[in-house]
Design an enzyme around this catalytic site. Structure first.
Site, PDB file in Angstrom:
ATOM      1  N   TYR A 179      10.614   9.640   1.736  1.00  0.00           N
ATOM      2  CA  TYR A 179      10.750   8.608   0.695  1.00  0.00           C
ATOM      3  C   TYR A 179      11.477   9.092  -0.561  1.00  0.00           C
ATOM      4  CZ  TYR A 179       7.384   6.275   3.710  1.00  0.00           C
ATOM      5  OH  TYR A 179       6.774   5.698   4.791  1.00  0.00           O
ATOM      6  N   GLU A 226      12.583  -8.765   3.268  1.00  0.00           N
ATOM      7  CA  GLU A 226      11.739  -7.603   3.603  1.00  0.00           C
ATOM      8  C   GLU A 226      12.563  -6.345   3.402  1.00  0.00           C
ATOM      9  OE1 GLU A 226      10.094  -7.731   7.622  1.00  0.00           O
ATOM     10  OE2 GLU A 226      10.147  -5.544   7.711  1.00  0.00           O
ATOM     11  N   ASN A 271       8.363  -5.141  -0.135  1.00  0.00           N
ATOM     12  CA  ASN A 271       8.103  -3.976   0.721  1.00  0.00           C
ATOM     13  C   ASN A 271       6.602  -3.953   0.931  1.00  0.00           C
ATOM     14  OD1 ASN A 271       7.758  -1.592   2.043  1.00  0.00           O
ATOM     15  ND2 ASN A 271       9.023  -0.369   0.654  1.00  0.00           N
ATOM     16  N   ARG A 274      11.563   5.661  13.412  1.00  0.00           N
ATOM     17  CA  ARG A 274      10.329   6.429  13.220  1.00  0.00           C
ATOM     18  C   ARG A 274       9.338   6.131  14.353  1.00  0.00           C
ATOM     19  NH1 ARG A 274       8.373   5.696   7.219  1.00  0.00           N
ATOM     20  NH2 ARG A 274       7.016   7.436   7.863  1.00  0.00           N
ATOM     21  N   HIS A 284      12.560  -1.871   3.302  1.00  0.00           N
ATOM     22  CA  HIS A 284      11.896  -0.582   3.549  1.00  0.00           C
ATOM     23  C   HIS A 284      12.797   0.521   3.052  1.00  0.00           C
ATOM     24  CE1 HIS A 284       8.827  -2.525   5.877  1.00  0.00           C
ATOM     25  NE2 HIS A 284       9.789  -3.216   6.466  1.00  0.00           N
ATOM     26  N   ARG A 319       4.814  11.160  -2.470  1.00  0.00           N
ATOM     27  CA  ARG A 319       4.404  11.000  -1.079  1.00  0.00           C
ATOM     28  C   ARG A 319       5.542  11.378  -0.118  1.00  0.00           C
ATOM     29  NH1 ARG A 319       4.450   4.832   1.306  1.00  0.00           N
ATOM     30  NH2 ARG A 319       3.626   5.377   3.340  1.00  0.00           N
ATOM     31  N   ALA A 373       2.780  -0.470   5.207  1.00  0.00           N
ATOM     32  CA  ALA A 373       2.250  -0.547   6.578  1.00  0.00           C
ATOM     33  C   ALA A 373       1.751  -1.944   6.941  1.00  0.00           C
ATOM     34  CB  ALA A 373       1.125   0.475   6.756  1.00  0.00           C
ATOM     35  N   PRO A 379       0.790  -1.228   0.000  1.00  0.00           N
ATOM     36  CA  PRO A 379       0.000   0.000   0.000  1.00  0.00           C
ATOM     37  C   PRO A 379       0.826   1.284   0.000  1.00  0.00           C
ATOM     38  CG  PRO A 379      -0.850  -1.521   1.637  1.00  0.00           C
ATOM     39  CD  PRO A 379       0.380  -2.152   1.072  1.00  0.00           C
ATOM     40  N   ASN A 380       0.380   2.201  -0.829  1.00  0.00           N
ATOM     41  CA  ASN A 380       0.902   3.572  -0.913  1.00  0.00           C
ATOM     42  C   ASN A 380       2.287   3.688  -1.555  1.00  0.00           C
ATOM     43  OD1 ASN A 380      -1.393   4.818   0.421  1.00  0.00           O
ATOM     44  ND2 ASN A 380      -0.665   3.768   2.255  1.00  0.00           N
TER      45      ASN A 380
HETATM   46  C1  DQA Z   1       7.750   1.671   4.351  1.00  0.00           C
HETATM   47  C2  DQA Z   1       7.684   1.908   5.860  1.00  0.00           C
HETATM   48  C3  DQA Z   1       6.300   1.615   6.376  1.00  0.00           C
HETATM   49  O1  DQA Z   1       6.236   1.844   7.765  1.00  0.00           O
HETATM   50  C4  DQA Z   1       5.295   2.520   5.694  1.00  0.00           C
HETATM   51  O2  DQA Z   1       3.990   2.213   6.130  1.00  0.00           O
HETATM   52  C5  DQA Z   1       5.388   2.491   4.217  1.00  0.00           C
HETATM   53  C6  DQA Z   1       6.715   2.469   3.610  1.00  0.00           C
HETATM   54  C7  DQA Z   1       9.138   2.046   3.774  1.00  0.00           C
HETATM   55  O3  DQA Z   1       9.430   1.596   2.678  1.00  0.00           O
HETATM   56  O4  DQA Z   1       9.884   2.803   4.393  1.00  0.00           O
HETATM   57  O5  DQA Z   1       4.395   2.568   3.506  1.00  0.00           O
HETATM   58  O6  DQA Z   1       7.551   0.283   4.101  1.00  0.00           O
END
Ligand code: DQA
Length: 141
Positions: A22, A95, A71, A104, A97, A17, A74, A9-10
């Protein structure tokens, strides 16, 4: 070697964003650049804002390719269903990020999927993806 890069997501909004967290490069452009950088790797890229679609993709790629870079956004912090999907497949999963989740908000320090993964790479910006790809290349049998 086949590597699947799966984003949750996102992550489609990376580049727009919260750029202070990011960055300003679009994830799509960045991932496309990996094809040039690793010509011997056959990449597949997938992004979804929907948990079930991510599980479906892990189930497909998890028997198709040699490595999955995940990735989960959330969902990392609370999706036991995604964790089970990672456990259910044969392909090793890393995994990743973009941000340093440990520096954070407290809820981001929890990963319910990390124990199902071979490694966690976080906080190197988009380079986190490269590092995961390199790990798979170096550890390919
Ligand atoms: C993320 C970190 C997560 O906490 C966040 O919800 C994201 C992006 C990262 O790539 O830093 O959507 O996975």
């Amino acid at each position: 070697m086949k590597i699947a890069i799966i984003n949750g997501p996102n992550l489609n909004l990376v580049g727009v964003r919260e750029p202070h967290i990011y960055g300003t490069t679009s994830l799509t452009d960045y991932l496309e650049s990996l094809r040039g950088k690793y010509p011997n790797v056959e990449f597949s890229f997938f992004q979804s804002n929907h948990e079930g679609d991510l599980i479906d993709e892990i189930q497909i790629q998890g028997f198709e390719c040699e490595g999955i870079v995940l990735n989960a956004g959330a969902l990392t912090h609370y999706s036991y269903a995604l964790a089970d999907a990672v456990r259910a497949v044969e392909t090793p999963v890393i995994e990743v990020h973009i941000s340093d989740v440990n520096a954070r908000e407290p809820f981001r320090r929890i990963s319910v999927i990390k124990d199902a993964c071979v490694a966690v790479i976080a906080g190197f910006g988009l380079k986190s993806y490269d590092m995961a790809v390199e790990w798979f290349i170096e550890n390919a049998n």
